[in-house]
Write a protein that holds these residues in place. Structure first.
Motif, mmCIF file in Angstrom:
data_model
loop_
_atom_site.group_PDB
_atom_site.id
_atom_site.type_symbol
_atom_site.label_atom_id
_atom_site.label_comp_id
_atom_site.label_asym_id
_atom_site.label_seq_id
_atom_site.Cartn_x
_atom_site.Cartn_y
_atom_site.Cartn_z
ATOM 1 N N UNK A 344 0.855 -1.189 0.000
ATOM 2 C CA UNK A 344 0.000 0.000 0.000
ATOM 3 C C UNK A 344 0.894 1.243 0.000
ATOM 4 N N UNK A 345 0.326 2.332 -0.476
ATOM 5 C CA UNK A 345 1.044 3.606 -0.559
ATOM 6 C C UNK A 345 0.488 4.561 0.491
ATOM 7 N N UNK A 346 1.358 5.136 1.269
ATOM 8 C CA UNK A 346 0.995 6.108 2.297
ATOM 9 C C UNK A 346 1.771 7.388 1.975
ATOM 10 N N UNK A 347 1.083 8.371 1.389
ATOM 11 C CA UNK A 347 1.755 9.545 0.833
ATOM 12 C C UNK A 347 1.291 10.814 1.524
ATOM 13 N N UNK A 348 2.211 11.623 2.050
ATOM 14 C CA UNK A 348 1.819 12.902 2.667
ATOM 15 C C UNK A 348 1.380 13.916 1.619
ATOM 16 N N UNK A 349 0.356 14.697 1.967
ATOM 17 C CA UNK A 349 -0.186 15.709 1.056
ATOM 18 C C UNK A 349 -0.468 16.982 1.844
ATOM 19 N N UNK A 350 -0.628 18.085 1.099
ATOM 20 C CA UNK A 350 -0.968 19.373 1.690
ATOM 21 C C UNK A 350 -2.281 19.844 1.081
ATOM 22 N N UNK A 351 -3.210 20.233 1.907
ATOM 23 C CA UNK A 351 -4.527 20.665 1.437
ATOM 24 C C UNK A 351 -4.428 22.018 0.753
ATOM 25 N N UNK A 352 -5.135 22.151 -0.389
ATOM 26 C CA UNK A 352 -5.201 23.432 -1.078
ATOM 27 C C UNK A 352 -6.359 24.245 -0.500
ATOM 28 N N UNK A 353 -6.015 25.297 0.218
ATOM 29 C CA UNK A 353 -6.987 26.170 0.862
ATOM 30 C C UNK A 353 -7.998 25.317 1.645
ATOM 31 N N UNK A 354 -9.291 25.532 1.441
ATOM 32 C CA UNK A 354 -10.304 24.776 2.200
ATOM 33 C C UNK A 354 -11.025 23.768 1.315
ATOM 34 N N UNK A 355 -10.344 23.258 0.316
ATOM 35 C CA UNK A 355 -10.964 22.325 -0.626
ATOM 36 C C UNK A 355 -10.427 20.928 -0.402
ATOM 37 N N UNK A 356 -10.878 19.999 -1.246
ATOM 38 C CA UNK A 356 -10.366 18.637 -1.224
ATOM 39 C C UNK A 356 -9.401 18.390 -2.376
ATOM 40 N N UNK A 357 -8.812 19.468 -2.892
ATOM 41 C CA UNK A 357 -7.675 19.364 -3.808
ATOM 42 C C UNK A 357 -6.414 19.348 -2.949
ATOM 43 N N UNK A 358 -5.480 18.485 -3.303
ATOM 44 C CA UNK A 358 -4.289 18.321 -2.474
ATOM 45 C C UNK A 358 -3.026 18.411 -3.320
ATOM 46 N N UNK A 359 -1.998 19.018 -2.709
ATOM 47 C CA UNK A 359 -0.651 18.949 -3.261
ATOM 48 C C UNK A 359 -0.027 17.646 -2.784
#
Length: 549
Positions: A344-359
């Protein structure tokens, strides 16, 4: 007559006057120097003649030179005029060509975005289908039951097991981190084919993303390629993340941009806050001497934190945990004593503003994907919205709709073909993007279970069109028809459409290999499906298909 007499008298008088005897004293030396004088006169005459010839030659040379210069000037002038005319026509031709090309692209993009006439497109496409024996409904129904339907239960059990372990691992990770200095880790979310129920090829791999945030008093301020600043074409789809203090102005105080005198003090910032040591920013996982979050630093920190967390809870489990892939830092593998394993892949992400789009720090790469511009550029993933869109549309489709079945069969065929002829530029994400476009373009009733064969052919023809035009647009970016129920950020809807096949324009070898693989897959479709299919009567197959879907 008088004139003649006058001439005779004039000659006689002249002869008498010039006779030497009349002037013996004045002309006494004439006879003695006559020869010398004559000789000098001849020499003088000769020198004058030579001088005359020289002057005539110089005049002739000057005239010839003048004529050649005039001729050369005429040639240069004519060439300049011809060059000016040629440059003018060249520029005019280039302008006309660019206008035609812009019009063609706009026209094609207009057709692409307006997918209401998709049936007309399908009528003129499908050249690669000529001479291809496509499986009928009975064969497809039997294949789906025997090869794909049985994997659904396996995926559900694996998801449950991986999610439970990941939650426990992240809880241990929070306990080993310094809450005052380390990043704050949130709960993980499942995305991708395993959570959209269309993955068919083994080994099954769960994709989990883990949002994280900086410790107080810091925050993340992100900037995307469509935020207003110009980004190169190869950086479209990416963004940067700046680490700032929560009370810091986005544009920055003037004290950071202007050298203040020794007797001057900024009223907004104390002297201690005007400068940040480079070590402090490096502790916040920033790129060296910058405030921009570094994806490589983030993955190193995350790997170390996961390792510490596993060491704390490993005594609770009867298996081992390790990092499985070097080129995918978030790839983990659970190894059981029996020899079996779960990836399985466990990848850290950063939230874009208050949406569910992620960096996302690291994204699975393909042969088509270009290298990242730098480690401070983060790729944006819309996986959460993609999952929600499929769930939203599924509620409007007929019972046992065939949309997921089409994607599963196409993914299986492409994977099998790549295992035979090698990888191509196509990925499962491209195949899912094709399905998303068709789900939005076609009426709900077209996805009834009995239309499985027709919809599968539509996906293949749609994909053929995209490969031919080297254009497959991202479903969400630049799509103004996204349902409002999703709450999708408007900034991405208003952005220019993002062509996922743009690298094909620059990488011709990959494009040629991808097209060849696609055509080979079409020719082998019946053989690949029949390999997992038992021949059954048509009526019985239709009944099985309805029950299984």
């Amino acid at each position: 007559m008088p004139v003649g007499i006058f001439r005779v008298c004039l000659v006689v008088i002249t002869a008498i006057v010039n006779h030497p005897l009349l002037f013996p004293r004045e002309n006494g030396t004439v006879p003695e120097n006559a020869e010398e004088i004559i000789q000098k006169m001849k020499e003088r005459e000769e020198s004058l003649r030579l001088e005359q010839l020289r002057l005539e030659q110089e005049i002739a040379d000057q005239e010839a030179t003048q004529k050649s210069l005039e001729k050369a000037a005429e040639v240069v002038e004519e060439s300049k005029e011809e060059k000016v005319r040629w440059d003018m026509w060249t520029a005019l031709s280039m302008i006309i060509f660019l206008l035609i090309e812009l019009w063609r692209q706009d026209f094609q993009e207009g057709i692409w975005q307006d997918t209401g006439g998709e049936e007309d497109d399908m009528a003129v496409l499908g050249k690669a289908f000529k001479g291809v024996a496509f499986p009928d409904k009975a064969v497809l129904a039997s294949f789906y039951e025997k090869r794909i339907l049985g994997t659904t239960g396996d995926m559900a059990r694996m998801r449950e097991m991986v999610e439970g372990f990941a939650d426990d691992l992240l809880e241990a990770l929070r306990s080993v981190c310094n809450r005052d200095a380390d990043m704050e880790v949130e709960d993980c979310m499942g995305v991708g084919s395993m959570y959209e129920n269309w993955r068919v090829r083994k080994p099954f791999v769960c994709d989990l993303i883990v949002p994280f945030a900086p410790p107080e008093p810091y925050c993340f301020r992100s900037q995307t390629w469509c935020s207003g600043n110009s980004f190169p074409p190869d950086e479209q789809g990416y963004g940067t993340i700046k680490v700032c203090r929560a009370n810091e102005d986005v544009t920055g105080c003037i004290c950071d941009k202007t050298k203040l005198g020794e007797d001057m003090l900024c009223l907004l910032h104390s002297q201690a806050n005007t400068t940040r040591p480079s070590s402090e920013m490096e502790d916040l996982l920033c790129f060296k001497n910058t405030q921009y979050l570094d994806a490589d630093q983030v993955m190193k920190w995350f790997q170390i934190a996961v390792t510490k967390a596993w060491n704390r809870i490993s005594h609770k489990y009867e298996f081992d945990l390790c990092f499985s892939l070097l080129d995918s830092p978030g790839a983990l593998k659970i190894k059981f004593k029996s020899g079996k394993s779960i990836a399985f892949n466990l990848t850290p992400v950063v939230q874009y503003e208050n949406s569910d789009v992620y960096f996302i720090s690291h994204f699975p790469r393909s042969s088509l994907a270009a290298d990242l511009p730098s480690s401070t550029h983060w790729f944006l993933t819309f996986a959460v919205y993609e999952r929600r869109f499929i769930q939203l549309v599924s509620k409007t489709l007929p019972a046992n709709a065939c949309h997921v079945s089409c994607l599963q069969i196409l993914s299986f065929l492409h994977g099998k073909q790549c295992s035979l002829t090698g990888p191509s530029g196509l990925t499962n994400y491209h195949l899912k993007t094709v399905l998303l476009h068709l789900l939005q373009a076609r009426p709900s009733q077209d996805w009834a279970p009995e239309n499985l064969e027709a919809r599968l052919q539509d996906m293949l023809k749609f994909l053929e069109k995209c490969l031919h035009e080297k254009k497959l647009y991202h479903f969400f970016i630049g799509n103004g028809k996204v349902p409002a129920e999703l709450g999708f950020p408007i900034i991405f809807q208003r952005a220019e459409p993002l062509n996922l096949f743009r690298p094909f324009v620059l990488r011709r070898a990959v494009y040629r290999k991808t097209v060849d693989t696609f055509h080979e897959m079409l020719r082998n479709t019946s053989a690949l499906i029949n390999e997992y299919t038992v021949h059954i009567p048509l009526a019985h197959a239709n009944g099985i298909h309805k029950e299984s879907l």
